[in-house]
Design an enzyme around this catalytic site. Sequence first.
Site, PDB file in Angstrom:
ATOM      1  CD  GLU A  43      -3.085  -0.796   0.105  1.00  0.00           C
ATOM      2  OE1 GLU A  43      -3.138   0.323  -0.457  1.00  0.00           O
ATOM      3  OE2 GLU A  43      -3.861  -1.729  -0.186  1.00  0.00           O
ATOM      4  CB  SER A  91     -48.832 -18.593 -20.273  1.00  0.00           C
ATOM      5  OG  SER A  91     -48.879 -19.817 -20.973  1.00  0.00           O
TER       6      SER A  91
END
Length: 682
Positions: free
Chosen positions: A88, A359
Amino acid sequence: MSKFRNVRKHKFILTVIGATTLFFATFIVGIYLISFLLGPPELANEQNTILYSNSGEIIGEESGLENRQWVDLNDMSNDLIQATLAIEDRNFYEHHGFDFKRIFAAILKDIQTLSLKEGASTLSQQYARNLYLTHEKTWLRKIKEAFYTVRLEMFYSKDEILEGYLNTIYYGHGAYGIEYASNLFFNQTSSQISLAQAAMLAGIPKGPTYYSPLNDKKRAEQRQQQILKAMRAQNRISEEAYHNAIQEKLVYQKPKKEDKKAIGPYFQDYAIKEAANLLDVDVEAIRSGGYEIHTTLNKDSQVQLEQQISDKISDASEVQAGGLAMNPKTGGIIAMVGGRNYGESTFNRTVQAKRMPGSSFKPFVYYTALENGYTPNTMLMSKPTSFELANGEVYQPSNFNGYYANKKISLAQALALSDNIYAVKTNMYVGPKNVVETVKEMGFTSKLQAVPSLALGTAAVSMQEMVTGYSILANGGHDIQPHAVTEINDHTGKAVYKNTQEQGKQILDSKSTFILTHLMTGMFDHELDGYMQVTGSSIADELDRLYAGKSGTTNSDSWMMGYSPSITAGIWIGYDDNRKMEVVEEASYAKEIWAGFMNNAHKDLPQETFAIPSDVVGVPIDPTTGKRATPYCESSRVMYFEKGTEPDEHCMVHFHQNEEKQQPKTEQEDKSMMEKIFDLFN
């Protein structure tokens, strides 16, 4: 002359450089002076993100410092400290808050790409951002970050800053700080973890979603190895320690199931992700950023939806459920249930799963048909039919339970009865590609094949796509964007996002949309033609107002979709592994849950009707013939037509039948057909 120009040019360049240098020098001095006057900032800052319902009630709170255990730097594993610094901020103890070499490289990259994506943050900058700022990528935020960074470096030692950073950084899965993370992943304190474990943990904060070994083990291990290589290259560990760590097999704690008892846990997750997308930040930055997120959720409707699913489905059943309700005028999601138990599964079946709608997909086919010459009384034969396709194959769909009318039926009857033959014939007539274009216009993004079976809902789609499509039908054809967030305020109370969406543009024809909506109310008639039971008759008596709807059933899925002018709702029932629903009752759950939810959700709403567009006329129609009904017809139903397409001819069948019943037969009428023919020739 040329020499004179060069001198002027050099003077200009020197002037620009001097002015720029003076500006930056003044700027930097100003930052340090103001930072000194402001004094030391707080090293801890509660930043829980709170979510609100559409009425302003708190529905959930994402933990800020709740899942943190503060430990002294001296009590942490030195391997963890070195691993964090290596990946970092390798120059942490040398710089004064900023790594200018990395910053200038990042600025050049941002200018080249016209973005703010390149990062060069030191631990001090990250700590300042996590404590005091949002994660939005703007120049203003970067300037504020600089002020806080200077103040941290000015008033606190490097060890204090590093200790604060390691105790507050987010490691995913609700873990803030190294102590909580060490326990979560390895069931050890931060002083006990090994070098291999330390390198694994150090890699997570860059992207907790991506680099957590509990989410993506392969990616996490690649990053762990990258960190170990960096530590070796920077002489933070020996060659022997490096090889031992590379060889170590890590064993992880099984993550605890989240016990999220707040209102609408699936909805809250959805809203958090939406907020992250809106602000272009990581999800975890939202969770711990101290935001106020105002949402579209209706608390009462959410409770009702959860209650209906809980009441209707047996505890012994393993079947899953998903439910989604939306305001069709705005696209705001008012209720969402992504599964039966959030604690057991956070998978949201309304937005993440794609299933065959059966459907319930047919209304989109019939809207396309209405736009291509169909009317409510367009008649087609309903009988077993084989379709020869362009490639020579034969497609033979069938109706549910093998029932066929064996006569011509109208579009209105086909919708109410869910006749598959009529649907496939219609799809073939209008063209499957046109149906695909229709649903894409309505926001569907799932891959849909333009094939005859598309009419029967054989393409997998999400519940959110279906509810959005039905909502567009409900609002008369206006485009909407489904959403859960209306406003976001940062931890200072400043609004960083407001939903200013107005009613979308008209994307469907309002006349065809209304006609289809009215046809879809026929699903809830008790019967058709006195003997044919419609698909919604089982719940018709439970409904206390007019709704438009359509159900859908496949071997492994049961859907119920429908709407009023105020609310659209969809319910899905099925198994995650797509196995067949063997229990008869399971197929009926969707309709029952939908009916119960809609009744309760509308309890305090006024009765509404769907607005009839101009140039649409209502005509009483005899369902058997499709012609205008007369007083002699046994049954009739008002059908709506675009003006000029309504039938002119009246039904005479029942008129003549009525005459026959009332008048005695004459001697001539009583003769057989052969006798009548014989009379003609004599």
